[in-house]
Design a protein around this motif. Structure first.
Motif, PDB file in Angstrom:
ATOM      1  N   ASP A 138       6.453  10.601  20.593  1.00 33.80           N
ATOM      2  CA  ASP A 138       5.650  11.732  20.113  1.00 33.80           C
ATOM      3  C   ASP A 138       6.529  12.754  19.406  1.00 33.80           C
ATOM      4  O   ASP A 138       6.152  13.314  18.363  1.00 33.80           O
ATOM      5  N   ILE A 141       7.496  11.330  16.009  1.00 33.00           N
ATOM      6  CA  ILE A 141       6.381  11.419  15.053  1.00 33.00           C
ATOM      7  C   ILE A 141       6.227  12.840  14.532  1.00 33.00           C
ATOM      8  O   ILE A 141       5.932  13.060  13.358  1.00 33.00           O
ATOM      9  N   ALA A 142       6.441  13.806  15.414  1.00 31.43           N
ATOM     10  CA  ALA A 142       6.284  15.207  15.020  1.00 31.43           C
ATOM     11  C   ALA A 142       7.252  15.594  13.906  1.00 31.43           C
ATOM     12  O   ALA A 142       6.962  16.461  13.085  1.00 31.43           O
ATOM     13  N   LYS A 143       8.428  14.914  13.857  1.00 26.54           N
ATOM     14  CA  LYS A 143       9.410  15.221  12.817  1.00 26.54           C
ATOM     15  C   LYS A 143       8.865  14.876  11.424  1.00 26.54           C
ATOM     16  O   LYS A 143       9.258  15.493  10.433  1.00 26.54           O
ATOM     17  N   TYR A 144       7.995  13.875  11.361  1.00 29.74           N
ATOM     18  CA  TYR A 144       7.487  13.402  10.073  1.00 29.74           C
ATOM     19  C   TYR A 144       6.054  13.871   9.798  1.00 29.74           C
ATOM     20  O   TYR A 144       5.351  13.298   8.979  1.00 29.74           O
ATOM     21  N   LYS A 145       5.652  14.895  10.499  1.00 31.59           N
ATOM     22  CA  LYS A 145       4.298  15.406  10.333  1.00 31.59           C
ATOM     23  C   LYS A 145       4.028  15.856   8.904  1.00 31.59           C
ATOM     24  O   LYS A 145       2.928  15.704   8.379  1.00 31.59           O
ATOM     25  N   ASP A 146       5.089  16.431   8.259  1.00 26.63           N
ATOM     26  CA  ASP A 146       4.917  16.918   6.885  1.00 26.63           C
ATOM     27  C   ASP A 146       4.640  15.782   5.899  1.00 26.63           C
ATOM     28  O   ASP A 146       4.178  16.022   4.782  1.00 26.63           O
ATOM     29  N   ASP A 148       2.641  13.274   6.626  1.00 27.15           N
ATOM     30  CA  ASP A 148       1.334  12.725   6.969  1.00 27.15           C
ATOM     31  C   ASP A 148       0.403  12.854   5.765  1.00 27.15           C
ATOM     32  O   ASP A 148       0.225  13.951   5.235  1.00 27.15           O
ATOM     33  N   ALA A 151      -2.103  15.550   6.090  1.00 24.25           N
ATOM     34  CA  ALA A 151      -1.513  16.890   6.009  1.00 24.25           C
ATOM     35  C   ALA A 151      -1.183  17.242   4.565  1.00 24.25           C
ATOM     36  O   ALA A 151      -1.404  18.377   4.119  1.00 24.25           O
TER      37      ALA A 151
END
Length: 205
Positions: A138, A141-146, A148, A151
């Motif tokens: 998790d 994954i949060a590191k690559y949220k940008d 998405d 997004a």
């Protein structure tokens, strides 16, 4: 020289109740404030509060006759009040015991199949490891949220909305400049200078 130990609130209640039981008479508050220190060692300043507490608990009776308020208490009623309170406490105790019995039975039932053994211990260990791994993934994954796609599309939509809003204001400013030139015969350069509008001012694309 040691200080004299004060009388506790509960002891004051007991002493004042004993006073009324012993006298078996009717008293006004001022009389009790005089008798309390003299016969029971209860300071007069606390007599009113103590008597009111006993009245609230139903241990002392009170009534107003004319402009005077009287207080009294008889041992027979005190015994009845205590007996009633005791019965209430015994009923609460029985209910708590029944509740405890029910909870213990539920715990015993819930424990079935959860006995500690090697297999269950290994399963719990595996579960803890999988939870740690999920937390790590998790975070990754949060590191690559940008990056998405959803997004990014949301950001593009917000950018379009912002550009449209800015161009509406730009259009309003151009309209005001045109109105000023017609109304006051002003040069565009003069208007720009007066209102701090840069030469590069234009619509966004």
């Amino acid at each position: 020289m040691s200080k004299r130990k004060g009388v506790s609130a509960e002891e004051k209640r007991t002493r004042m109740l004993d006073l009324l039981y012993e006298k078996q008479d009717f008293f006004q508050l001022k009389e009790l404030e005089r008798l309390g220190p003299k016969e029971k060692g209860v300071v007069s300043q606390s007599v009113k509060e103590v008597i009111q507490g006993l009245v609230d608990d139903g241990l002392v009776d009170t009534d107003k006759i004319g402009t005077s308020v009287y207080f009294w208490a008889f041992p027979s009623k005190g015994a009845g009040v205590r007996q009633h309170k005791l019965a209430g406490l015994e009923e609460q105790l029985a209910q708590l015991r029944q509740k405890r019995h029910t909870v213990e039975a539920q715990l015993a039932e819930a424990a079935v199949g959860r006995e500690e053994d090697d297999e269950r211990g290994q399963l719990l260990k595996d579960l803890a490891g999988r939870r740690q791994e999920r937390a790590r993934l998790d975070a990754e994954i949060a590191k690559y949220k940008d990056c998405d796609p959803e997004a990014l599309e949301a950001m593009r939509q917000q950018s379009r909305i912002a550009i449209e809003a800015a161009n509406r204001w730009t259009d309003n400013i151009f309209n005001i400049k045109s109105w000023c030139k017609r109304k006051f015969s002003m040069e565009e350069a003069t208007i720009d200078k007066q209102f701090g509008i840069p030469d590069s001012f234009d619509y966004l694309e």
